[in-house]
Design a protein around this motif. Structure first.
Motif, PDB file in Angstrom:
ATOM      1  N   MET A   1       0.822  -1.179   0.000  1.00  0.00           N
ATOM      2  CA  MET A   1       0.000   0.000   0.000  1.00  0.00           C
ATOM      3  C   MET A   1       0.876   1.256   0.000  1.00  0.00           C
ATOM      4  SD  MET A   1      -3.057   1.045   2.614  1.00  0.00           S
ATOM      5  CE  MET A   1      -2.130   1.640   4.002  1.00  0.00           C
ATOM      6  N   LEU A   2       1.901   1.277   0.831  1.00  0.00           N
ATOM      7  CA  LEU A   2       2.770   2.451   0.884  1.00  0.00           C
ATOM      8  C   LEU A   2       3.511   2.651  -0.428  1.00  0.00           C
ATOM      9  CD1 LEU A   2       4.249   2.180   4.479  1.00  0.00           C
ATOM     10  CD2 LEU A   2       2.449   3.691   3.674  1.00  0.00           C
ATOM     11  N   ALA A   3       4.054   1.583  -0.984  1.00  0.00           N
ATOM     12  CA  ALA A   3       4.800   1.691  -2.239  1.00  0.00           C
ATOM     13  C   ALA A   3       3.898   2.199  -3.361  1.00  0.00           C
ATOM     14  CB  ALA A   3       5.408   0.345  -2.612  1.00  0.00           C
ATOM     15  N   GLU A   4       2.676   1.707  -3.408  1.00  0.00           N
ATOM     16  CA  GLU A   4       1.735   2.147  -4.442  1.00  0.00           C
ATOM     17  C   GLU A   4       1.384   3.622  -4.261  1.00  0.00           C
ATOM     18  OE1 GLU A   4      -2.804   1.148  -5.824  1.00  0.00           O
ATOM     19  OE2 GLU A   4      -1.536  -0.504  -5.132  1.00  0.00           O
ATOM     20  N   GLY A   5       1.130   4.021  -3.027  1.00  0.00           N
ATOM     21  CA  GLY A   5       0.815   5.422  -2.754  1.00  0.00           C
ATOM     22  C   GLY A   5       1.966   6.349  -3.113  1.00  0.00           C
ATOM     23  N   ARG A   6       3.173   5.930  -2.821  1.00  0.00           N
ATOM     24  CA  ARG A   6       4.348   6.736  -3.193  1.00  0.00           C
ATOM     25  C   ARG A   6       4.482   6.822  -4.708  1.00  0.00           C
ATOM     26  NH1 ARG A   6       7.074   3.369   0.740  1.00  0.00           N
ATOM     27  NH2 ARG A   6       7.010   4.440   2.732  1.00  0.00           N
ATOM     28  N   ALA A   7       4.328   5.675  -5.380  1.00  0.00           N
ATOM     29  CA  ALA A   7       4.470   5.630  -6.831  1.00  0.00           C
ATOM     30  C   ALA A   7       3.440   6.515  -7.532  1.00  0.00           C
ATOM     31  CB  ALA A   7       4.347   4.187  -7.328  1.00  0.00           C
ATOM     32  N   GLU A   8       2.244   6.627  -6.948  1.00  0.00           N
ATOM     33  CA  GLU A   8       1.197   7.464  -7.525  1.00  0.00           C
ATOM     34  C   GLU A   8       1.289   8.918  -7.083  1.00  0.00           C
ATOM     35  OE1 GLU A   8      -2.614   5.690  -6.870  1.00  0.00           O
ATOM     36  OE2 GLU A   8      -1.992   3.797  -7.772  1.00  0.00           O
ATOM     37  N   GLY A   9       2.295   9.241  -6.255  1.00  0.00           N
ATOM     38  CA  GLY A   9       2.452  10.615  -5.788  1.00  0.00           C
ATOM     39  C   GLY A   9       1.440  11.026  -4.742  1.00  0.00           C
ATOM     40  N   THR A  16       6.517   5.642   7.072  1.00  0.00           N
ATOM     41  CA  THR A  16       6.837   4.234   7.321  1.00  0.00           C
ATOM     42  C   THR A  16       5.592   3.497   7.824  1.00  0.00           C
ATOM     43  OG1 THR A  16       7.368   4.516   9.666  1.00  0.00           O
ATOM     44  CG2 THR A  16       9.147   4.947   8.073  1.00  0.00           C
ATOM     45  N   PRO A  17       5.605   2.162   7.815  1.00  0.00           N
ATOM     46  CA  PRO A  17       4.478   1.423   8.392  1.00  0.00           C
ATOM     47  C   PRO A  17       4.254   1.780   9.864  1.00  0.00           C
ATOM     48  CG  PRO A  17       5.815  -0.039   7.064  1.00  0.00           C
ATOM     49  CD  PRO A  17       6.555   1.274   7.156  1.00  0.00           C
ATOM     50  N   PHE A  18       5.328   2.018  10.601  1.00  0.00           N
ATOM     51  CA  PHE A  18       5.193   2.396  12.007  1.00  0.00           C
ATOM     52  C   PHE A  18       4.423   3.713  12.150  1.00  0.00           C
ATOM     53  CE2 PHE A  18       6.568   4.546  15.866  1.00  0.00           C
ATOM     54  CZ  PHE A  18       6.243   3.590  16.811  1.00  0.00           C
ATOM     55  N   ASP A  19       4.668   4.665  11.246  1.00  0.00           N
ATOM     56  CA  ASP A  19       3.929   5.932  11.288  1.00  0.00           C
ATOM     57  C   ASP A  19       2.434   5.679  11.193  1.00  0.00           C
ATOM     58  OD1 ASP A  19       6.231   7.622  11.361  1.00  0.00           O
ATOM     59  OD2 ASP A  19       6.435   7.424   9.196  1.00  0.00           O
ATOM     60  N   LEU A  20       2.038   4.811  10.283  1.00  0.00           N
ATOM     61  CA  LEU A  20       0.616   4.530  10.092  1.00  0.00           C
ATOM     62  C   LEU A  20       0.004   3.837  11.296  1.00  0.00           C
ATOM     63  CD1 LEU A  20       0.604   3.344   6.382  1.00  0.00           C
ATOM     64  CD2 LEU A  20       0.015   5.585   7.282  1.00  0.00           C
ATOM     65  N   VAL A  21       0.653   2.813  11.786  1.00  0.00           N
ATOM     66  CA  VAL A  21       0.121   2.051  12.912  1.00  0.00           C
ATOM     67  C   VAL A  21       0.108   2.904  14.180  1.00  0.00           C
ATOM     68  CG1 VAL A  21       0.512   0.049  14.390  1.00  0.00           C
ATOM     69  CG2 VAL A  21       0.778  -0.153  11.923  1.00  0.00           C
ATOM     70  N   LEU A  42     -11.952  15.836  18.752  1.00  0.00           N
ATOM     71  CA  LEU A  42     -10.490  15.873  18.741  1.00  0.00           C
ATOM     72  C   LEU A  42      -9.912  14.716  17.934  1.00  0.00           C
ATOM     73  CD1 LEU A  42      -9.704  16.925  22.398  1.00  0.00           C
ATOM     74  CD2 LEU A  42      -9.353  18.278  20.328  1.00  0.00           C
ATOM     75  N   ALA A  43     -10.509  13.533  18.062  1.00  0.00           N
ATOM     76  CA  ALA A  43     -10.033  12.379  17.292  1.00  0.00           C
ATOM     77  C   ALA A  43     -10.230  12.612  15.806  1.00  0.00           C
ATOM     78  CB  ALA A  43     -10.754  11.112  17.738  1.00  0.00           C
ATOM     79  N   ALA A  44     -11.366  13.195  15.417  1.00  0.00           N
ATOM     80  CA  ALA A  44     -11.614  13.479  13.998  1.00  0.00           C
ATOM     81  C   ALA A  44     -10.591  14.462  13.461  1.00  0.00           C
ATOM     82  CB  ALA A  44     -13.027  14.033  13.809  1.00  0.00           C
ATOM     83  N   ARG A  45     -10.272  15.475  14.237  1.00  0.00           N
ATOM     84  CA  ARG A  45      -9.271  16.452  13.793  1.00  0.00           C
ATOM     85  C   ARG A  45      -7.896  15.795  13.706  1.00  0.00           C
ATOM     86  NH1 ARG A  45      -8.520  21.917  13.095  1.00  0.00           N
ATOM     87  NH2 ARG A  45      -6.411  22.607  13.579  1.00  0.00           N
ATOM     88  N   HIS A  46      -7.547  14.952  14.682  1.00  0.00           N
ATOM     89  CA  HIS A  46      -6.250  14.281  14.672  1.00  0.00           C
ATOM     90  C   HIS A  46      -6.109  13.414  13.417  1.00  0.00           C
ATOM     91  CE1 HIS A  46      -2.712  12.266  16.334  1.00  0.00           C
ATOM     92  NE2 HIS A  46      -3.221  11.176  15.777  1.00  0.00           N
ATOM     93  N   VAL A  47      -7.153  12.672  13.109  1.00  0.00           N
ATOM     94  CA  VAL A  47      -7.124  11.825  11.915  1.00  0.00           C
ATOM     95  C   VAL A  47      -6.983  12.686  10.655  1.00  0.00           C
ATOM     96  CG1 VAL A  47      -8.516  10.258  10.488  1.00  0.00           C
ATOM     97  CG2 VAL A  47      -8.340   9.891  12.957  1.00  0.00           C
ATOM     98  N   ALA A  48      -7.713  13.797  10.593  1.00  0.00           N
ATOM     99  CA  ALA A  48      -7.621  14.671   9.418  1.00  0.00           C
ATOM    100  C   ALA A  48      -6.225  15.257   9.269  1.00  0.00           C
ATOM    101  CB  ALA A  48      -8.657  15.793   9.506  1.00  0.00           C
ATOM    102  N   VAL A  49      -5.651  15.728  10.376  1.00  0.00           N
ATOM    103  CA  VAL A  49      -4.291  16.271  10.325  1.00  0.00           C
ATOM    104  C   VAL A  49      -3.327  15.189   9.846  1.00  0.00           C
ATOM    105  CG1 VAL A  49      -2.352  17.075  11.743  1.00  0.00           C
ATOM    106  CG2 VAL A  49      -4.611  18.059  12.059  1.00  0.00           C
ATOM    107  N   TYR A  50      -3.478  14.012  10.390  1.00  0.00           N
ATOM    108  CA  TYR A  50      -2.575  12.927  10.025  1.00  0.00           C
ATOM    109  C   TYR A  50      -2.725  12.549   8.556  1.00  0.00           C
ATOM    110  CZ  TYR A  50      -0.218   8.518   9.904  1.00  0.00           C
ATOM    111  OH  TYR A  50       0.615   7.513   9.568  1.00  0.00           O
ATOM    112  N   LEU A  51      -3.948  12.312   8.105  1.00  0.00           N
ATOM    113  CA  LEU A  51      -4.154  11.895   6.725  1.00  0.00           C
ATOM    114  C   LEU A  51      -3.786  12.994   5.730  1.00  0.00           C
ATOM    115  CD1 LEU A  51      -7.461   9.859   7.006  1.00  0.00           C
ATOM    116  CD2 LEU A  51      -5.123   8.993   6.748  1.00  0.00           C
ATOM    117  N   HIS A  52      -4.138  14.216   6.030  1.00  0.00           N
ATOM    118  CA  HIS A  52      -3.813  15.308   5.117  1.00  0.00           C
ATOM    119  C   HIS A  52      -2.319  15.584   5.134  1.00  0.00           C
ATOM    120  CE1 HIS A  52      -8.169  16.872   4.955  1.00  0.00           C
ATOM    121  NE2 HIS A  52      -8.125  15.590   5.214  1.00  0.00           N
ATOM    122  N   GLY A  53      -1.680  15.307   6.270  1.00  0.00           N
ATOM    123  CA  GLY A  53      -0.238  15.489   6.367  1.00  0.00           C
ATOM    124  C   GLY A  53       0.541  14.472   5.565  1.00  0.00           C
ATOM    125  N   LEU A  54      -0.103  13.391   5.168  1.00  0.00           N
ATOM    126  CA  LEU A  54       0.550  12.396   4.329  1.00  0.00           C
ATOM    127  C   LEU A  54       0.661  12.864   2.886  1.00  0.00           C
ATOM    128  CD1 LEU A  54      -1.168   9.121   5.563  1.00  0.00           C
ATOM    129  CD2 LEU A  54       1.137   9.910   6.078  1.00  0.00           C
TER     130      LEU A  54
END
Length: 75
Positions: A1-9, A16-21, A42-54
């Motif tokens: 999943m990570l390799a595909e996401g990187r390849a697609e920009g 890293t996988p540790f970051d996600l987990v 707060l959890a919704a905002r944390h998830v949004a910050v994390y996902l958008h930060g990727l």
């Protein structure tokens, strides 16, 4: 999943996988002593910050911030 996401920009090269987990575990464990609604917001905002930060470029608007200070006796 990570390799595909990187390849697609769609993912940063240094995620890293540790970051996600690790982030998922923290998002699933709300702060103690907060009302359910505040903890959920707060959890919704944390998830949004994390996902958008990727994203390597740009980001979507974040959910509104809630202030847990009153619930934690910080006001």
């Amino acid at each position: 999943m990570l390799a595909e996401g990187r390849a697609e920009g769609m993912l940063r090269a240094d995620i890293t996988p540790f970051d996600l987990v690790g982030a998922a575990a923290m998002a699933c464990r709300p702060m103690p002593h907060l009302p359910r609604e505040t903890a959920g917001a707060l959890a919704a905002r944390h998830v949004a910050v994390y996902l958008h930060g990727l994203r390597p470029n740009g980001a979507l608007a974040l959910p509104d911030m809630v202030d847990p200070g009153e619930c934690l006796g910080l006001d």
